[in-house]
Design a protein around this motif. Structure first.
Motif, PDB file in Angstrom:
ATOM      1  N   UNK A   5      -0.466  -9.801  -5.893  1.00  0.00           N
ATOM      2  CA  UNK A   5      -0.538  -8.578  -5.080  1.00  0.00           C
ATOM      3  C   UNK A   5       0.751  -8.310  -4.308  1.00  0.00           C
ATOM      4  N   UNK A   6       1.399  -9.373  -3.814  1.00  0.00           N
ATOM      5  CA  UNK A   6       2.654  -9.195  -3.088  1.00  0.00           C
ATOM      6  C   UNK A   6       3.777  -8.728  -4.007  1.00  0.00           C
ATOM      7  N   UNK A   7       3.756  -9.218  -5.252  1.00  0.00           N
ATOM      8  CA  UNK A   7       4.768  -8.793  -6.218  1.00  0.00           C
ATOM      9  C   UNK A   7       4.645  -7.308  -6.539  1.00  0.00           C
ATOM     10  N   UNK A   8       3.408  -6.833  -6.662  1.00  0.00           N
ATOM     11  CA  UNK A   8       3.188  -5.421  -6.963  1.00  0.00           C
ATOM     12  C   UNK A   8       3.352  -4.542  -5.732  1.00  0.00           C
ATOM     13  N   UNK A  13       0.625  -2.079   0.420  1.00  0.00           N
ATOM     14  CA  UNK A  13      -0.149  -1.040  -0.256  1.00  0.00           C
ATOM     15  C   UNK A  13       0.550  -0.686  -1.564  1.00  0.00           C
ATOM     16  N   UNK A  14      -0.207  -0.511  -2.628  1.00  0.00           N
ATOM     17  CA  UNK A  14       0.373  -0.138  -3.919  1.00  0.00           C
ATOM     18  C   UNK A  14       0.773   1.329  -3.875  1.00  0.00           C
ATOM     19  N   UNK A  15       2.061   1.582  -3.995  1.00  0.00           N
ATOM     20  CA  UNK A  15       2.577   2.950  -3.958  1.00  0.00           C
ATOM     21  C   UNK A  15       2.765   3.434  -5.395  1.00  0.00           C
ATOM     22  N   UNK A 204       8.803 -11.152 -13.239  1.00  0.00           N
ATOM     23  CA  UNK A 204       8.301 -11.089 -14.613  1.00  0.00           C
ATOM     24  C   UNK A 204       6.788 -11.259 -14.721  1.00  0.00           C
ATOM     25  N   UNK A 205       6.194 -12.008 -13.797  1.00  0.00           N
ATOM     26  CA  UNK A 205       4.738 -12.171 -13.810  1.00  0.00           C
ATOM     27  C   UNK A 205       4.043 -10.820 -13.603  1.00  0.00           C
ATOM     28  N   UNK A 206       4.584  -9.995 -12.696  1.00  0.00           N
ATOM     29  CA  UNK A 206       4.015  -8.672 -12.462  1.00  0.00           C
ATOM     30  C   UNK A 206       4.205  -7.781 -13.683  1.00  0.00           C
ATOM     31  N   UNK A 207       5.347  -7.899 -14.332  1.00  0.00           N
ATOM     32  CA  UNK A 207       5.595  -7.106 -15.537  1.00  0.00           C
ATOM     33  C   UNK A 207       4.609  -7.476 -16.640  1.00  0.00           C
TER      34      UNK A 207
END
Length: 243
Positions: A5-8, A13-15, A204-207
């Motif tokens: 969640x922090x990576x994204x 908040x997800x923008x 890369x994990x978020x990707x």
């Protein structure tokens, strides 16, 4: 070590960058005035899975939406895959495929797509759109003239007395229905791969997670159901693909 969640959503908040310039992806709800569409549905579900809040950053053109993700103003976005955009954005595989077409005046001598790229022909195209990027690479003899946004391309084409307007087939069909003396050229000049993306410098994990998310949304029927809910026609679900 940062969590997914922090990576994204490094701001908590997800923008999500939402482009209203492509009605296949998003448009304003007539009753509420809020953005709705498949891109909004995908962003909402991604935020739910990550357990974070969602902020929609709404733009009237693809170029502005791309810039928001490239410069880190937004965390995710919804774009046509293009190598120029790929310099700053990590794309998933596409989730829908749509077509780019041309429109001309009914009395134009231009009858087919192959007639367009000729000396003296002036083509209207939305600035920074997928069509603009594609035609900038492919057009050799005709001249491109850029409208402020994709939805204003046909009006720009008429006001400037140009020869051809290029854009999303469904948008051009709508414009041809509302304006007299226009006709679409048969077929298409490009197939547009609409994908999700995030800033290229994200972990890369978020990707990987975003690529897997898109594949699941296609295979589960989520994307198809969203398109049906919003009464979107002319877009096909992209085949499953992990890369």
């Amino acid at each position: 070590m940062t969590t997914l969640p922090q990576q994204f959503a490094p701001m908590g908040t997800l923008r999500a960058s939402i482009n209203l310039g492509n009605p296949i992806l998003a448009q304003k709800d007539a009753a509420s005035g809020q953005p709705v569409g498949v891109s909004v549905d995908l962003a909402t579900d991604l935020a739910r899975r990550l357990g974070v809040g969602l902020t929609l950053l709404v733009f009237d053109s693809a170029g502005k939406s791309v810039d928001a993700v490239t410069n880190g103003q937004a965390d995710i976005g919804f774009f046509a895959i293009d190598p120029v955009r790929g310099q700053g954005i990590a794309f998933t595989a596409p989730y829908v495929l749509i077509e780019g077409s041309y429109v001309v005046a009914k009395d134009s001598a231009i009858q087919k797509n192959e007639d367009v790229d000729r000396a003296g022909i002036r083509i209207a195209v939305g600035k920074g759109s997928a069509y603009d990027l594609f035609l900038t690479r492919e057009i050799k003899q005709a001249q491109l003239q850029r409208a402020p946004t994709s939805p204003t391309t046909v009006d720009f084409f008429l006001n400037e007395k140009l020869d051809v307007a290029a854009g999303l087939k469904q948008q051009l069909e709508f414009d041809a229905a509302r304006l007299p003396n226009l006709r679409l050229l048969p077929g298409r000049f490009m197939v547009i791969e609409q994908a999700m993306g995030l800033p290229k410098d994200r972990d890369p994990q978020a990707q990987r997670y975003l690529r897997q998310f898109v594949e699941e949304m296609k295979s589960s029927g989520f994307v198809a159901a969203s398109l049906k809910k919003h009464k979107i026609e002319g877009a096909s679900i992209a085949p499953g693909f992990i890369r």
